[in-house]
Scaffold this motif. Sequence first.
Motif, mmCIF file in Angstrom:
data_model
loop_
_atom_site.group_PDB
_atom_site.id
_atom_site.type_symbol
_atom_site.label_atom_id
_atom_site.label_comp_id
_atom_site.label_asym_id
_atom_site.label_seq_id
_atom_site.Cartn_x
_atom_site.Cartn_y
_atom_site.Cartn_z
ATOM 1 N N VAL A 289 0.831 -1.205 0.000
ATOM 2 C CA VAL A 289 0.000 0.000 0.000
ATOM 3 C C VAL A 289 0.867 1.258 0.000
ATOM 4 O O VAL A 289 1.864 1.351 0.714
ATOM 5 N N VAL A 290 0.463 2.207 -0.813
ATOM 6 C CA VAL A 290 1.106 3.520 -0.888
ATOM 7 C C VAL A 290 0.065 4.564 -0.517
ATOM 8 O O VAL A 290 -1.065 4.536 -1.001
ATOM 9 N N HIS A 291 0.474 5.475 0.372
ATOM 10 C CA HIS A 291 -0.397 6.601 0.700
ATOM 11 C C HIS A 291 -0.072 7.744 -0.236
ATOM 12 O O HIS A 291 1.073 8.185 -0.294
ATOM 13 N N CYS A 292 -1.067 8.213 -0.950
ATOM 14 C CA CYS A 292 -0.860 9.364 -1.821
ATOM 15 C C CYS A 292 -1.597 10.561 -1.253
ATOM 16 O O CYS A 292 -2.816 10.538 -1.097
ATOM 17 N N HIS A 293 -0.814 11.590 -0.934
ATOM 18 C CA HIS A 293 -1.378 12.800 -0.321
ATOM 19 C C HIS A 293 -1.556 13.933 -1.327
ATOM 20 O O HIS A 293 -1.756 15.071 -0.920
ATOM 21 N N CYS A 294 -1.479 13.643 -2.607
ATOM 22 C CA CYS A 294 -1.617 14.724 -3.591
ATOM 23 C C CYS A 294 -2.994 15.367 -3.448
ATOM 24 O O CYS A 294 -3.936 14.767 -2.945
ATOM 25 N N ALA B 182 -5.073 5.509 -0.018
ATOM 26 C CA ALA B 182 -4.247 4.400 0.473
ATOM 27 C C ALA B 182 -4.485 3.258 -0.508
ATOM 28 O O ALA B 182 -5.485 2.564 -0.428
ATOM 29 N N ALA B 183 -3.573 3.130 -1.454
ATOM 30 C CA ALA B 183 -3.855 2.256 -2.595
ATOM 31 C C ALA B 183 -2.855 1.126 -2.717
ATOM 32 O O ALA B 183 -1.648 1.316 -2.593
ATOM 33 N N LEU C 90 4.955 3.280 1.936
ATOM 34 C CA LEU C 90 5.421 4.532 1.347
ATOM 35 C C LEU C 90 4.330 5.586 1.409
ATOM 36 O O LEU C 90 3.146 5.265 1.308
ATOM 37 N N ALA C 91 4.761 6.837 1.584
ATOM 38 C CA ALA C 91 3.844 7.972 1.453
ATOM 39 C C ALA C 91 4.423 8.920 0.418
ATOM 40 O O ALA C 91 5.623 9.208 0.445
ATOM 41 N N ASP D 48 8.769 4.890 -10.244
ATOM 42 C CA ASP D 48 7.311 5.025 -10.267
ATOM 43 C C ASP D 48 6.638 4.073 -9.293
ATOM 44 O O ASP D 48 6.672 2.864 -9.451
ATOM 45 N N HIS D 49 5.979 4.649 -8.296
ATOM 46 C CA HIS D 49 5.312 3.831 -7.281
ATOM 47 C C HIS D 49 4.122 3.095 -7.846
ATOM 48 O O HIS D 49 3.606 2.181 -7.233
ATOM 49 N N ARG D 50 3.671 3.525 -9.020
ATOM 50 C CA ARG D 50 2.434 2.929 -9.517
ATOM 51 C C ARG D 50 2.693 1.594 -10.182
ATOM 52 O O ARG D 50 1.762 0.917 -10.570
ATOM 53 N N THR D 51 3.959 1.264 -10.357
ATOM 54 C CA THR D 51 4.209 -0.077 -10.873
ATOM 55 C C THR D 51 4.409 -1.005 -9.678
ATOM 56 O O THR D 51 3.460 -1.379 -9.040
#
Length: 155
Positions: A34-39, A51-52, A117-118, A144-147
Motif C-alpha cells: 500500500v502507498v499513501h498518496c497525499h496529492c 491508500a492504494a 510509502l507515502a 514510479d510507485h504505480r508499478t
Amino acid sequence: MDDANHEGAEQPRATGRCECGGVRYQVSGRLRPVVHCHCMPCRRITGHHMAATAARRADLQLESESTLAWYDRTPETRYGFCNRCGATLFWTASDKPSTIAIAGGTLDQPTGLRTVLAIYTDQAADFHSLDAALDSFPLDQPDDHRTWPGSEGGS
Ligand SMILES: [Zn+2]
C-alpha cells in the motif's frame, strides 16, 4: 458449505467491493504494498488521502460494475468510483496501462498487505500526522510507485 468446489478455479488473491456492493471485484494475482498518496486530487476525492494497492489490470475481475463510474481528472488519469455510495475504488494512468491502483479500504479483510510509502507528502492535509515510519517523498517516488516498488524477483 453448500458451494460446490470450483474445480480448476484458482482462489482469488483478494476480493473487494464498494460500500453498497454495486461494484464488486476479485484480484487473481499479486497485490502491490500500500502507498499513501497525499496529492491534492487524492485528498479531495478521498476526503483524506489515497491508500492504494495495485494489481495488473489483467488480474482484476469486475464481478459487478453496475454503479462503477469514472472521473476523468486529466486526459491521462482517472478515478473509478461508485455512483451510488460514492466509494473511491480505482485509479488509472494512461502511461501505466497494464496496472490499476485499488483503494485499499475497499478490499475485504484481512488483506495481508502493509503500507510502505507515502508520496506527495508536501500536499498532505495540515491535520494529518505523517507516519515517520514510512518512507516519504514530497513529490512522486523517483521510481514510479504505480508499478511495483522494490525489486520484483530480486532482493
Ligand atoms: Zn457502491
